[in-house]
Design a protein around this motif. Structure first.
Motif, PDB file in Angstrom:
ATOM      1  N   GLY A  41       0.793  -1.214   0.000  1.00  0.00           N
ATOM      2  CA  GLY A  41       0.000   0.000   0.000  1.00  0.00           C
ATOM      3  C   GLY A  41       0.835   1.278   0.000  1.00  0.00           C
ATOM      4  O   GLY A  41       0.292   2.378   0.060  1.00  0.00           O
ATOM      5  N   LYS A  44       3.822   1.681  -4.631  1.00  0.00           N
ATOM      6  CA  LYS A  44       4.795   1.217  -5.627  1.00  0.00           C
ATOM      7  C   LYS A  44       4.131   0.972  -6.988  1.00  0.00           C
ATOM      8  O   LYS A  44       4.596   1.467  -8.014  1.00  0.00           O
ATOM      9  N   THR A  46       1.281   2.025  -8.047  1.00  0.00           N
ATOM     10  CA  THR A  46       0.722   3.282  -8.560  1.00  0.00           C
ATOM     11  C   THR A  46       1.804   4.085  -9.283  1.00  0.00           C
ATOM     12  O   THR A  46       1.560   4.649 -10.352  1.00  0.00           O
TER      13      THR A  46
HETATM   14  N1  ADP Z   1      -7.309   2.990  -8.562  1.00  0.00           N
HETATM   15  C1  ADP Z   1      -7.267   3.220  -7.250  1.00  0.00           C
HETATM   16  N2  ADP Z   1      -8.287   3.850  -6.611  1.00  0.00           N
HETATM   17  C2  ADP Z   1      -8.236   4.096  -5.302  1.00  0.00           C
HETATM   18  N3  ADP Z   1      -7.203   3.775  -4.497  1.00  0.00           N
HETATM   19  C3  ADP Z   1      -6.163   3.152  -5.062  1.00  0.00           C
HETATM   20  C4  ADP Z   1      -6.133   2.835  -6.460  1.00  0.00           C
HETATM   21  N4  ADP Z   1      -4.963   2.214  -6.746  1.00  0.00           N
HETATM   22  C5  ADP Z   1      -4.301   2.148  -5.582  1.00  0.00           C
HETATM   23  N5  ADP Z   1      -5.007   2.700  -4.557  1.00  0.00           N
HETATM   24  C6  ADP Z   1      -4.566   2.854  -3.179  1.00  0.00           C
HETATM   25  O1  ADP Z   1      -3.325   3.533  -3.217  1.00  0.00           O
HETATM   26  C7  ADP Z   1      -2.425   2.998  -2.249  1.00  0.00           C
HETATM   27  C8  ADP Z   1      -1.172   2.514  -2.944  1.00  0.00           C
HETATM   28  O2  ADP Z   1      -1.495   1.335  -3.670  1.00  0.00           O
HETATM   29  P1  ADP Z   1      -0.409   0.556  -4.521  1.00  0.00           P
HETATM   30  O3  ADP Z   1       0.264   1.514  -5.420  1.00  0.00           O
HETATM   31  O4  ADP Z   1      -1.085  -0.603  -5.138  1.00  0.00           O
HETATM   32  O5  ADP Z   1       0.609   0.088  -3.388  1.00  0.00           O
HETATM   33  P2  ADP Z   1       1.769  -1.008  -3.430  1.00  0.00           P
HETATM   34  O6  ADP Z   1       1.966  -1.435  -4.839  1.00  0.00           O
HETATM   35  O7  ADP Z   1       2.973  -0.319  -2.835  1.00  0.00           O
HETATM   36  O8  ADP Z   1       1.309  -2.126  -2.535  1.00  0.00           O
HETATM   37  C9  ADP Z   1      -3.193   1.911  -1.512  1.00  0.00           C
HETATM   38  O9  ADP Z   1      -3.729   2.473  -0.329  1.00  0.00           O
HETATM   39  C10 ADP Z   1      -4.262   1.524  -2.498  1.00  0.00           C
HETATM   40  O10 ADP Z   1      -5.403   1.023  -1.816  1.00  0.00           O
END
Ligand code: ADP
Ligand code: MG
Length: 251
Positions: A41, A44, A46
């Motif tokens: 979370g 990364k 994103t």
């Molecule tokens: N499309 C989206 N809409 C809403 N929240 C999102 C979305 N994509 C990711 N998040 C939130 O953004 C944060 C970062 O997610 P993410 O980039 O997947 O983290 P990681 O890859 O480091 O585990 C998390 O809290 C996730 O729930």
């Protein structure tokens, strides 16, 4: 110091009240594996999506090969040479291994699916697909249905598909996920050799792989890069140890 191939400047992205990317600036230099680590979370994936062009940042820029690519979509960035390993779902399970690799090579030329059958007769594309399969060790599985591959072999195929585009830089989001020890070790060896030809921005949970491979490591926590450095620097960084490695008193 070598000019970075890839650079983000101030990438910021919010989902409602959540700042998933908070002014992220990092770069990828020729010949290196730059690992991006951080808790679940942290943001990364994103960040990788914004660099690949799957998601637009609220603000900030991505530069690739000296060009501002922030407004370009994934296809345009891939054609410039930004390679990315695909999620497993991106593979066509009913196609053979070779067909999937040819589809990848096709992306480089910007052709479309409806020409798929003639494309299998395109010697240049097929040769490029075979070459990529050979590099990841799947040459003996070219005629197999993709659905019949093991999990690890599908991961290898994803890398092969990306390789057909002859990328100048790679983005990889958890390529080791779900691989057994043997598979991780093989992939680690492969990535080690790949960096000379195309540097890799590597998101990976497998810390053995990260510490074995990375020339530099950036640590992402709550959307912010809290440290960038060599493996030794990151291991010794008190803020990293507190925020990420979960130590109470790291000072
Ligand atoms: N499309 C989206 N809409 C809403 N929240 C999102 C979305 N994509 C990711 N998040 C939130 O953004 C944060 C970062 O997610 P993410 O980039 O997947 O983290 P990681 O890859 O480091 O585990 C998390 O809290 C996730 O729930
Ligand atoms: Mg992720």
């Amino acid at each position: 110091m070598a000019e970075p191939l890839l650079q983000t400047r101030g990438i910021t992205k919010s989902f409602g009240a959540l700042k998933a990317s908070d002014a992220i600036s990092l770069d990828l230099r020729p010949g290196e594996i730059h690992a991006l680590i951080g808790p679940n979370g942290a943001g990364k994936s994103t960040l990788i999506k914004q660099i690949a062009g799957n998601m637009q940042p609220d603000s900030g820029t991505v530069h690739f090969l000296g060009q501002d690519v922030t407004a370009l979509d994934t296809v345009a960035r891939a054609r410039l040479g930004l390679g990315r390993t695909f999620q497993i779902s991106a593979l066509a399970m009913d196609f053979t291994v070779l067909q999937n690799a040819v589809l990848g090579a096709l992306g480089a030329r910007g052709d479309v699916m409806r020409f798929f059958r003639p494309v299998m007769k395109d010697r240049t594309l097929v040769a490029r697909a075979h070459e990529a399969l050979e590099r990841v060790g799947l040459q003996d599985h070219a005629a197999m249905r993709t659905a019949e591959l093991s999990h690890g072999q599908r991961r290898q195929l994803e890398v092969a598909v990306a390789l057909t585009l002859k990328p100048k830089a790679f983005l990889m989001d958890e390529p080791m996920a779900g691989l057994g020890a043997g598979g991780s070790k093989r992939l680690t060896g492969f990535l080690d050799g790949l960096r000379a030809e195309a540097p890799i921005l590597l998101v990976e949970h497998d810390m053995d792989a990260v510490f074995a491979l990375a020339d530099r490591i950036s640590v992402l926590v709550y959307g912010q890069v809290i440290a960038t450095g060599t493996a030794a620097e990151i291991r010794a960084n008190p803020e990293v140890r507190r925020a990420y490695l979960g130590e109470e008193d790291a000072a």
